[in-house]
Write a protein that holds these residues in place. Structure first.
Motif, PDB file in Angstrom:
ATOM      1  N   PHE A  69       0.876  -1.227  -0.021  1.00  0.00           N
ATOM      2  CA  PHE A  69       0.007   0.234   0.056  1.00  0.00           C
ATOM      3  C   PHE A  69       0.816   1.292  -0.073  1.00  0.00           C
ATOM      4  CE2 PHE A  69      -2.026   3.461   2.548  1.00  0.00           C
ATOM      5  CZ  PHE A  69      -3.155   3.639   1.659  1.00  0.00           C
ATOM      6  N   TYR A  70       1.663   1.306   0.981  1.00  0.00           N
ATOM      7  CA  TYR A  70       2.496   2.718   1.131  1.00  0.00           C
ATOM      8  C   TYR A  70       3.576   2.767  -0.191  1.00  0.00           C
ATOM      9  CZ  TYR A  70       0.438   3.693   5.427  1.00  0.00           C
ATOM     10  OH  TYR A  70      -0.493   4.300   6.407  1.00  0.00           O
ATOM     11  N   ARG A  71       4.033   1.788  -0.749  1.00  0.00           N
ATOM     12  CA  ARG A  71       5.074   1.641  -1.792  1.00  0.00           C
ATOM     13  C   ARG A  71       4.083   2.131  -3.207  1.00  0.00           C
ATOM     14  NH1 ARG A  71       7.166  -3.675  -2.353  1.00  0.00           N
ATOM     15  NH2 ARG A  71       5.178  -3.971  -3.482  1.00  0.00           N
ATOM     16  N   ASP A  72       3.118   0.987  -3.346  1.00  0.00           N
ATOM     17  CA  ASP A  72       2.517   0.968  -4.736  1.00  0.00           C
ATOM     18  C   ASP A  72       1.547   2.104  -4.921  1.00  0.00           C
ATOM     19  OD1 ASP A  72       4.484  -0.848  -5.135  1.00  0.00           O
ATOM     20  OD2 ASP A  72       2.788  -2.548  -5.088  1.00  0.00           O
ATOM     21  N   ALA A  73       0.700   2.200  -3.616  1.00  0.00           N
ATOM     22  CA  ALA A  73      -0.350   3.113  -3.947  1.00  0.00           C
ATOM     23  C   ALA A  73      -0.118   4.689  -3.480  1.00  0.00           C
ATOM     24  CB  ALA A  73      -1.612   2.554  -3.015  1.00  0.00           C
ATOM     25  N   LEU A  74       0.929   4.875  -2.595  1.00  0.00           N
ATOM     26  CA  LEU A  74       1.006   6.235  -2.105  1.00  0.00           C
ATOM     27  C   LEU A  74       2.479   6.628  -2.679  1.00  0.00           C
ATOM     28  CD1 LEU A  74      -0.283   6.192   1.536  1.00  0.00           C
ATOM     29  CD2 LEU A  74      -1.366   6.891  -0.549  1.00  0.00           C
ATOM     30  N   GLY A  75       3.412   5.675  -3.226  1.00  0.00           N
ATOM     31  CA  GLY A  75       4.590   6.119  -3.885  1.00  0.00           C
ATOM     32  C   GLY A  75       5.721   6.282  -2.859  1.00  0.00           C
ATOM     33  N   PHE A  76       5.935   5.580  -1.932  1.00  0.00           N
ATOM     34  CA  PHE A  76       6.947   5.763  -0.939  1.00  0.00           C
ATOM     35  C   PHE A  76       7.946   4.764  -1.675  1.00  0.00           C
ATOM     36  CE2 PHE A  76       4.037   7.461   2.054  1.00  0.00           C
ATOM     37  CZ  PHE A  76       4.769   8.024   2.978  1.00  0.00           C
ATOM     38  N   THR A  77       9.225   4.844  -1.071  1.00  0.00           N
ATOM     39  CA  THR A  77      10.233   3.963  -1.533  1.00  0.00           C
ATOM     40  C   THR A  77      10.920   3.272  -0.426  1.00  0.00           C
ATOM     41  OG1 THR A  77      10.681   5.468  -3.349  1.00  0.00           O
ATOM     42  CG2 THR A  77      12.488   3.731  -2.800  1.00  0.00           C
ATOM     43  N   PRO A  78      11.188   2.027  -0.619  1.00  0.00           N
ATOM     44  CA  PRO A  78      11.628   1.267   0.826  1.00  0.00           C
ATOM     45  C   PRO A  78      13.161   1.814   0.660  1.00  0.00           C
ATOM     46  CG  PRO A  78      10.236  -0.265  -0.486  1.00  0.00           C
ATOM     47  CD  PRO A  78      10.594   0.975  -1.274  1.00  0.00           C
ATOM     48  N   ASP A  79      13.864   2.062   1.613  1.00  0.00           N
ATOM     49  CA  ASP A  79      15.074   2.288   1.802  1.00  0.00           C
ATOM     50  C   ASP A  79      15.919   1.546   2.910  1.00  0.00           C
ATOM     51  OD1 ASP A  79      14.375   3.910   4.158  1.00  0.00           O
ATOM     52  OD2 ASP A  79      14.337   5.605   2.926  1.00  0.00           O
ATOM     53  N   TYR A  80      14.944   0.883   3.740  1.00  0.00           N
ATOM     54  CA  TYR A  80      15.765  -0.064   4.995  1.00  0.00           C
ATOM     55  C   TYR A  80      14.992  -1.187   5.112  1.00  0.00           C
ATOM     56  CZ  TYR A  80      17.485  -1.446   9.241  1.00  0.00           C
ATOM     57  OH  TYR A  80      18.158  -2.451  10.295  1.00  0.00           O
ATOM     58  N   ARG A  81      15.669  -2.409   5.510  1.00  0.00           N
ATOM     59  CA  ARG A  81      14.538  -3.602   5.875  1.00  0.00           C
ATOM     60  C   ARG A  81      15.571  -4.396   6.765  1.00  0.00           C
ATOM     61  NH1 ARG A  81      12.936  -7.891   2.162  1.00  0.00           N
ATOM     62  NH2 ARG A  81      13.785  -9.315   3.515  1.00  0.00           N
ATOM     63  N   PHE A  82      14.780  -4.888   7.962  1.00  0.00           N
ATOM     64  CA  PHE A  82      15.469  -5.859   8.836  1.00  0.00           C
ATOM     65  C   PHE A  82      14.518  -7.042   8.801  1.00  0.00           C
ATOM     66  CE2 PHE A  82      15.963  -7.582  12.965  1.00  0.00           C
ATOM     67  CZ  PHE A  82      17.212  -7.662  13.181  1.00  0.00           C
ATOM     68  N   PRO A  83      14.990  -8.082   8.939  1.00  0.00           N
ATOM     69  CA  PRO A  83      16.463  -8.418   8.605  1.00  0.00           C
ATOM     70  C   PRO A  83      16.776  -8.168   6.833  1.00  0.00           C
ATOM     71  CG  PRO A  83      15.423 -10.622   9.057  1.00  0.00           C
ATOM     72  CD  PRO A  83      14.329  -9.315   9.172  1.00  0.00           C
TER      73      PRO A  83
END
Length: 134
Positions: free
Chosen positions: A22-36
């Motif tokens: 939702f936040y990436r595809d619908a609102l255009g946010f880009t993932p810039d960190y993930r854990f693990p």
């Protein structure tokens, strides 16, 4: 108190992959960190081009955060996010067409902005705001 530099809101998500979508595809946010880094993430940070960031974390299996308190309130919504867009009417129509629930159709406010509310996958209200014309 001084020394605070910035704020980083974090959402607790029932279904992290669904919320990330939702936040990436619908609102255009880009993932810039993930854990693990490998395997299924339990936390992902996302950002917008202006540097705004949001953390998305999977609700813990025991419902407790690292602080030892419940991650979910017993009633009411947990979070409300405001994001700005150049055309509230068009983007809300697009989001509704993708199946995202519209909580409040676009309307003009007394302070001059045009706003609408949609629900994220966990039911949190997201206010889509168009700045007042200057």
């Amino acid at each position: 108190m001084s020394g605070f530099r910035s704020a980083f809101p974090m959402l607790v998500c029932d279904d992290l992959p669904r919320s990330l979508e939702f936040y990436r595809d619908a609102l255009g946010f880009t993932p810039d960190y993930r854990f693990p880094e490998e395997g299924d993430p339990v936390f992902v940070a996302v950002s917008l081009p202006d540097g705004s960031r949001l953390g998305l974390g999977q609700v813990a299996s025991d419902g407790l955060g690292v602080h030892g308190r419940l991650q979910r309130p017993t009633s009411g919504h947990r979070f409300e996010l405001c994001v700005y867009h150049d055309d509230v009417d068009a983007v809300v129509a697009e989001l509704a067409g993708l199946g995202h629930p519209v909580l409040l159709e676009p309307s003009d406010t007394p302070w001059g902005e045009r706003v609408a509310f949609i629900a994220d996958p966990d039911g949190n209200p997201v206010m889509i705001t168009q700045e007042a014309a200057r």
